[in-house]
Design a protein around this motif. Sequence first.
Motif, mmCIF file in Angstrom:
data_model
loop_
_atom_site.group_PDB
_atom_site.id
_atom_site.type_symbol
_atom_site.label_atom_id
_atom_site.label_comp_id
_atom_site.label_asym_id
_atom_site.label_seq_id
_atom_site.Cartn_x
_atom_site.Cartn_y
_atom_site.Cartn_z
ATOM 1 N N VAL B 28 64.912 63.727 -8.695
ATOM 2 C CA VAL B 28 64.257 64.700 -7.808
ATOM 3 C C VAL B 28 64.821 66.097 -8.081
ATOM 4 O O VAL B 28 64.072 67.065 -8.259
ATOM 5 N N ARG B 31 63.590 67.498 -11.457
ATOM 6 C CA ARG B 31 62.198 67.937 -11.480
ATOM 7 C C ARG B 31 61.961 69.184 -10.631
ATOM 8 O O ARG B 31 61.005 69.904 -10.841
ATOM 9 N N SER B 32 62.853 69.414 -9.668
ATOM 10 C CA SER B 32 62.745 70.656 -8.887
ATOM 11 C C SER B 32 63.328 71.834 -9.645
ATOM 12 O O SER B 32 62.824 72.954 -9.556
ATOM 13 N N LEU B 33 64.400 71.596 -10.402
ATOM 14 C CA LEU B 33 65.150 72.684 -11.033
ATOM 15 C C LEU B 33 64.671 73.035 -12.431
ATOM 16 O O LEU B 33 64.990 74.116 -12.926
ATOM 17 N N PRO B 91 64.433 60.073 -0.703
ATOM 18 C CA PRO B 91 63.047 60.014 -1.186
ATOM 19 C C PRO B 91 62.352 58.747 -0.682
ATOM 20 O O PRO B 91 62.959 57.687 -0.601
#
Lengths: 313, 94
Positions: B28, B31-33, B91
């Motif tokens: 997570v 994929r955000s960074l 998540p």
Amino acid sequence: MTVVIGFEGSANKIGIGIIRDGEVLSNPRRTYITPPGQGFMPSDTARHHRAVILTVLKEALEQAGLKPADIDCVAYTKGPGMGAPLVTVALVARTVAQLWGKPLLGVNHCIGHIEMGRLITQANNPTVLYVSGGNTQVIAYLERRYRIFGETIDIAVGNCLDRFARVIKISNDPSPGYNIEQMAKKGSRYVELPYTVKGMDVSFSGILSFIEETVFAMLVEITERAMAHCGSQEVLIVGGVGCNLRLQEMMGVMCKERGAKLFATDERFCIDNGAMIAQAGWEMFRSGYVTELEDSWITQRYRTDEVEVTWRD
Amino acid sequence: MATETNQETGKLEFFLDVPFPSSGEATVALRSLSPDREPRRGGISKRLSVSGSTLSVRWSADEARVLRVSVNSFLDHLSLVVETMELFGPPVDL
């Protein structure tokens, strides 16, 4: 039933809003206000947003009375705007989209303003004047694009107003533009200054010592020109400068002369807010748009006409 | 966790390993960074990857100052992502 949460933070406002089928369930917002004489810089603005964003997110959910599971789509501002603040907001949107298992949707900030204006005013197919600190555009919808008919060739009209306010050290609370408007109401003398319209476009950088009358008259002229080209009988004003009642009044006079209708929203929705991103996201999501995480990068430049408007015919 | 100079390329390199409670959460964060691009000046590049439940970041830069700004910026962003995960995680299982 479709519920969309929208995240907005491209300038000095951070807002998160939730929309369910045309109903604004919540729309909390915070503004980063600098001392008189100072504008807001990207890294300080990003720091402000970083400090409050999770609190605002909790508020948005609580005020709407919803849980993350109730959300169908997470919309966020892809651009245009200031880089560091855009990234701060996008990081949280991407993260919660993954945590909650919901699709992500990158929204064009200008289209957010337009879709919110359309929702609130129910204007049918207006010529749009989009005026804010960062943008000045005259927009008309045609064949799946929001076409930019005219725009500033240098700085946005709101930027011009803000910089003037800085020079004479007007307070930035609640916004420099609001305080200029209050002071202008007490004025009685008109000073003729450079009036710069070039066809469909305008220029503001040469006349920083302006007053509202000149600048707003320029905007009314280019809006009228676009209406004539499109055969339009409706005008919608969006963006923070759209709150200005004198601008609305002047536009109203022109509209009355043409037998056209004027639409505007109040400060909740013409100033940057999260619900407008949710509303544009709602339209986009329902017409099949989704943003993959790898494509969810933010961008400081993002023209209104780059987006295919699949949700209108 | 020191900066080294790559003898072959002459660039400064910096490696960071961030442990997460699970590989799902490390992913997570990854994929955000990863989507946002690095500003173009200063010959800076960074690569993110996940191995097990660790997020690894490798930087390569021409100048120390540019490297420092990028690493500081990344740490701010990482802490925001982690704080978001603490408040709204874990998540959901899809």
